[in-house]
Write an enzyme that holds these catalytic residues in place. Structure first.
Site, PDB file in Angstrom:
ATOM      1  N   GLY A  27       0.845  -1.190   0.000  1.00  0.00           N
ATOM      2  CA  GLY A  27       0.000   0.000   0.000  1.00  0.00           C
ATOM      3  C   GLY A  27       0.875   1.232   0.000  1.00  0.00           C
ATOM      4  O   GLY A  27       2.100   1.146   0.116  1.00  0.00           O
ATOM      5  N   SER A  83      -1.535   4.314   4.330  1.00  0.00           N
ATOM      6  CA  SER A  83      -2.709   3.648   3.749  1.00  0.00           C
ATOM      7  C   SER A  83      -3.418   2.742   4.743  1.00  0.00           C
ATOM      8  O   SER A  83      -4.544   2.314   4.505  1.00  0.00           O
ATOM      9  CB  SER A  83      -2.287   2.830   2.526  1.00  0.00           C
ATOM     10  OG  SER A  83      -1.394   1.797   2.918  1.00  0.00           O
ATOM     11  N   GLY A  84      -2.755   2.405   5.849  1.00  0.00           N
ATOM     12  CA  GLY A  84      -3.314   1.477   6.823  1.00  0.00           C
ATOM     13  C   GLY A  84      -2.724   0.083   6.721  1.00  0.00           C
ATOM     14  O   GLY A  84      -3.214  -0.851   7.356  1.00  0.00           O
ATOM     15  N   HIS A 111       5.078   3.748  17.559  1.00  0.00           N
ATOM     16  CA  HIS A 111       4.676   2.454  16.994  1.00  0.00           C
ATOM     17  C   HIS A 111       4.894   1.336  18.012  1.00  0.00           C
ATOM     18  O   HIS A 111       4.040   0.468  18.190  1.00  0.00           O
ATOM     19  CB  HIS A 111       5.458   2.140  15.713  1.00  0.00           C
ATOM     20  CG  HIS A 111       4.916   2.816  14.501  1.00  0.00           C
ATOM     21  ND1 HIS A 111       3.831   2.338  13.814  1.00  0.00           N
ATOM     22  CD2 HIS A 111       5.308   3.936  13.851  1.00  0.00           C
ATOM     23  CE1 HIS A 111       3.569   3.127  12.797  1.00  0.00           C
ATOM     24  NE2 HIS A 111       4.460   4.109  12.787  1.00  0.00           N
TER      25      HIS A 111
END
Length: 174
Positions: A14, A18-19, A55
């Site tokens: 992606g 974009s996920g 993250h």
């Protein structure tokens, strides 16, 4: 002598934001296996260090994080087992790390693809699809795009499943 079976490989592609990482993490959590996050990112500045820390914090303690910017196959082989699932995030950072160190991307990709048969558990690879834009205006960017595209094609051929993520929506390609 029997040929070693390929591990269950998934490739998640992606664009930026974009996920794809969230989708990959969700895919991993569906398996009742020990979660290993193999991170290829390196922090060269405070902003990147903050991204990496966020993250790691967002993933929580259910994950073991291993930072490996260059020796991807070696780390996969050392940490794989039938009890573990490994999420590699991300391949395009790995390619840029190799290029930045002046290492042969072709050789590293060959070793990765050929060595996947010696990985014992499932692996989910995340990567940025960079080939859908305009042709870059400089040789290094074109070389990077070409390396990433060839890597994606070769890995997709080995993968059991391939997804493309856009705006947080997954399209299963394979």
């Amino acid at each position: 002598m029997s040929e070693k079976k390929m591990p269950d490989i998934s490739l998640i592609l992606g664009g930026a934001r974009s996920g794809k990482s969230r989708f990959a993490e969700d895919l991993v959590t569906q398996k009742n296996l020990t979660r290993i996050y193999l991170a290829t990112a390196q922090s060269y500045d405070e902003e990147m260090a903050a991204r990496i820390a966020k993250h790691r914090s967002d993933r929580g303690r259910q994950w073991t994080t291993i930072e490996e910017p260059l020796e991807l196959l070696k780390s996969l082989q050392q940490n794989s087992s039938v009890e573990n699932i490994i999420l590699v995030d991300c391949l395009t950072l790995w390619v840029s790390n190799l290029m930045g160190e002046g290492l042969s991307v072709e050789e590293a990709v060959d070793q990765l693809i050929d060595g996947l048969c010696c990985v014992d558990g499932p692996v989910v690879f995340v990567s940025n699809e960079v080939g859908q834009g305009i042709v870059p205006d400089n040789a290094m960017a074109r070389e990077f795009r070409d390396h990433a595209g060839r890597l994606h094609q070769r890995l997709a051929a080995k993968a059991k499943s391939v997804y493309f993520i856009t705006a947080g929506l997954a399209q299963k390609l394979k």
